[in-house]
Design a protein around this motif. Structure first.
Motif, PDB file in Angstrom:
ATOM      1  N   ALA A   1       1.054  -1.120   0.045  1.00 42.13           N
ATOM      2  CA  ALA A   1       0.054  -0.057   0.009  1.00 42.13           C
ATOM      3  C   ALA A   1       0.831   1.259   0.057  1.00 42.13           C
ATOM      4  CB  ALA A   1      -1.175  -0.104   1.199  1.00 42.13           C
ATOM      5  N   ILE A   2       1.738   1.362  -0.813  1.00 42.03           N
ATOM      6  CA  ILE A   2       2.641   2.251  -0.760  1.00 42.03           C
ATOM      7  C   ILE A   2       2.099   3.632  -1.597  1.00 42.03           C
ATOM      8  CG2 ILE A   2       5.164   3.347  -1.698  1.00 42.03           C
ATOM      9  CD1 ILE A   2       5.126   1.094   0.639  1.00 42.03           C
ATOM     10  N   ARG A   3       2.098   4.805  -0.853  1.00 41.61           N
ATOM     11  CA  ARG A   3       1.876   6.057  -1.449  1.00 41.61           C
ATOM     12  C   ARG A   3       0.197   5.767  -1.836  1.00 41.61           C
ATOM     13  NH1 ARG A   3       6.835   5.613  -3.343  1.00 41.61           N
ATOM     14  NH2 ARG A   3       6.285   4.532  -5.236  1.00 41.61           N
ATOM     15  N   ARG A   4      -0.505   5.332  -0.821  1.00 44.45           N
ATOM     16  CA  ARG A   4      -1.960   5.472  -0.881  1.00 44.45           C
ATOM     17  C   ARG A   4      -2.676   5.114   0.227  1.00 44.45           C
ATOM     18  NH1 ARG A   4      -4.414   0.448  -1.317  1.00 44.45           N
ATOM     19  NH2 ARG A   4      -3.224  -1.543  -1.778  1.00 44.45           N
ATOM     20  N   ARG A   5      -3.874   5.504   0.272  1.00 44.71           N
ATOM     21  CA  ARG A   5      -4.577   5.415   1.696  1.00 44.71           C
ATOM     22  C   ARG A   5      -5.523   3.863   1.626  1.00 44.71           C
ATOM     23  NH1 ARG A   5      -8.975   8.465   3.721  1.00 44.71           N
ATOM     24  NH2 ARG A   5     -10.116   8.538   1.652  1.00 44.71           N
ATOM     25  N   ILE A   6      -5.434   3.397   2.734  1.00 46.52           N
ATOM     26  CA  ILE A   6      -6.113   1.882   2.910  1.00 46.52           C
ATOM     27  C   ILE A   6      -7.293   2.266   4.148  1.00 46.52           C
ATOM     28  CG2 ILE A   6      -4.562   0.448   1.835  1.00 46.52           C
ATOM     29  CD1 ILE A   6      -3.974  -0.397   4.764  1.00 46.52           C
ATOM     30  N   THR A   7      -8.231   1.442   4.092  1.00 45.76           N
ATOM     31  CA  THR A   7      -8.882   1.705   5.217  1.00 45.76           C
ATOM     32  C   THR A   7      -9.221   0.164   5.808  1.00 45.76           C
ATOM     33  OG1 THR A   7     -11.089   2.412   6.366  1.00 45.76           O
ATOM     34  CG2 THR A   7     -11.185   1.337   4.032  1.00 45.76           C
ATOM     35  N   VAL A   8      -9.268   0.032   7.181  1.00 45.77           N
ATOM     36  CA  VAL A   8      -9.678  -1.365   7.931  1.00 45.77           C
ATOM     37  C   VAL A   8     -10.961  -1.370   8.622  1.00 45.77           C
ATOM     38  CG1 VAL A   8      -7.060  -1.867   7.570  1.00 45.77           C
ATOM     39  CG2 VAL A   8      -8.149  -0.742   9.651  1.00 45.77           C
ATOM     40  N   ALA A   9     -11.462  -2.629   8.742  1.00 39.79           N
ATOM     41  CA  ALA A   9     -12.611  -2.599   9.426  1.00 39.79           C
ATOM     42  C   ALA A   9     -13.055  -4.199   9.656  1.00 39.79           C
ATOM     43  CB  ALA A   9     -13.894  -1.769   8.978  1.00 39.79           C
ATOM     44  N   TYR A  10     -13.924  -4.439  10.731  1.00 42.59           N
ATOM     45  CA  TYR A  10     -14.343  -5.910  10.313  1.00 42.59           C
ATOM     46  C   TYR A  10     -15.296  -6.219   9.298  1.00 42.59           C
ATOM     47  CZ  TYR A  10     -12.637  -5.695  15.313  1.00 42.59           C
ATOM     48  OH  TYR A  10     -11.997  -5.708  16.551  1.00 42.59           O
TER      49      TYR A  10
END
Length: 214
Positions: A205-214
């Motif tokens: 995930a270089i140079r980007r946004r990620i999101t995490v959730a259940y």
């Protein structure tokens, strides 16, 4: 890895520190007060530092492999933009000076998109108390996206993050808010910390946004 963790005493920073130590990393934990109550480990160094000061960031990050920023203002008691955007600017400048390229930083959920394409924070029911924080987080993300030479990853949590069990499992997405079958978007501090540690270790995930959730 040798990792500097800014904001180590916070609700996210402390479990992230514990998670990195659990995995065998060497951690320099940076807090405003220079101490981390009750946490002792042979691979842990605790020190004071100002993440909005580029020179301080450079000095602390030097000779480390990566930086994790878990810094956030105390909602309703501090200037959101000064802390969040100030930290982003100082991290970008300071890591360049220190010749450290890997940065993982926590981010807000407010700038994530809903299925309609609107931002979460633009919903009329979005809490007013959190609006300035969300706007500052979005500004910080734009700063990272305009940066070259830095291998940053911006990790947005679910819409609701707080105390809870350590499940050891989560889902990962991009710029769209993750929800479960019931429409809930949640993650615990402990599992968010796992996601942060996984992101540092994997180098993805270089140079980007990620999101995490259940």
């Amino acid at each position: 890895m040798k990792i500097v963790l800014f904001g180590a005493s916070g609700n996210i920073g402390r479990p992230a520190t514990e998670e990195l130590l659990r995995r065998g990393h060497t951690v320099t934990a940076v807090t405003r007060a220079g101490h981390l109550d009750g946490l002792r480990h042979q691979a842990l160094t605790v020190t004071a530092g100002d993440v909005t000061d580029a020179a301080a960031v450079a000095g602390l990050a030097a000779s480390h492999d990566a930086v994790l920023s878990a810094v956030g203002p105390r909602i309703g008691r501090e200037n959101d933009r000064a802390t969040i955007v100030g930290a982003a600017r100082a991290l970008i400048d300071g890591l360049r000076r220190a010749d450290v390229t890997r940065l993982v930083t926590i981010g807000g959920a407010g700038s994530l998109r809903t299925p309609t394409g609107a931002r979460v924070m633009d919903d009329p029911h979005f809490p007013a108390l959190w609006k300035a924080n969300a706007e500052a987080q979005a500004e910080a993300l734009d700063l990272y996206r305009g940066t070259t030479g830095l291998e940053w990853t911006y990790v947005s949590p679910a819409a609701h993050i707080g105390p809870g069990e350590r499940r050891g499992a989560y889902r990962t997405g991009g710029d769209t808010l993750l929800t479960d079958d019931a429409g809930a978007s949640e993650i615990s501090y402990a599992d968010y910390a796992i996601a942060l540690a996984d992101t540092i270790e994997s180098g993805t995930a270089i140079r980007r946004r990620i999101t995490v959730a259940y």
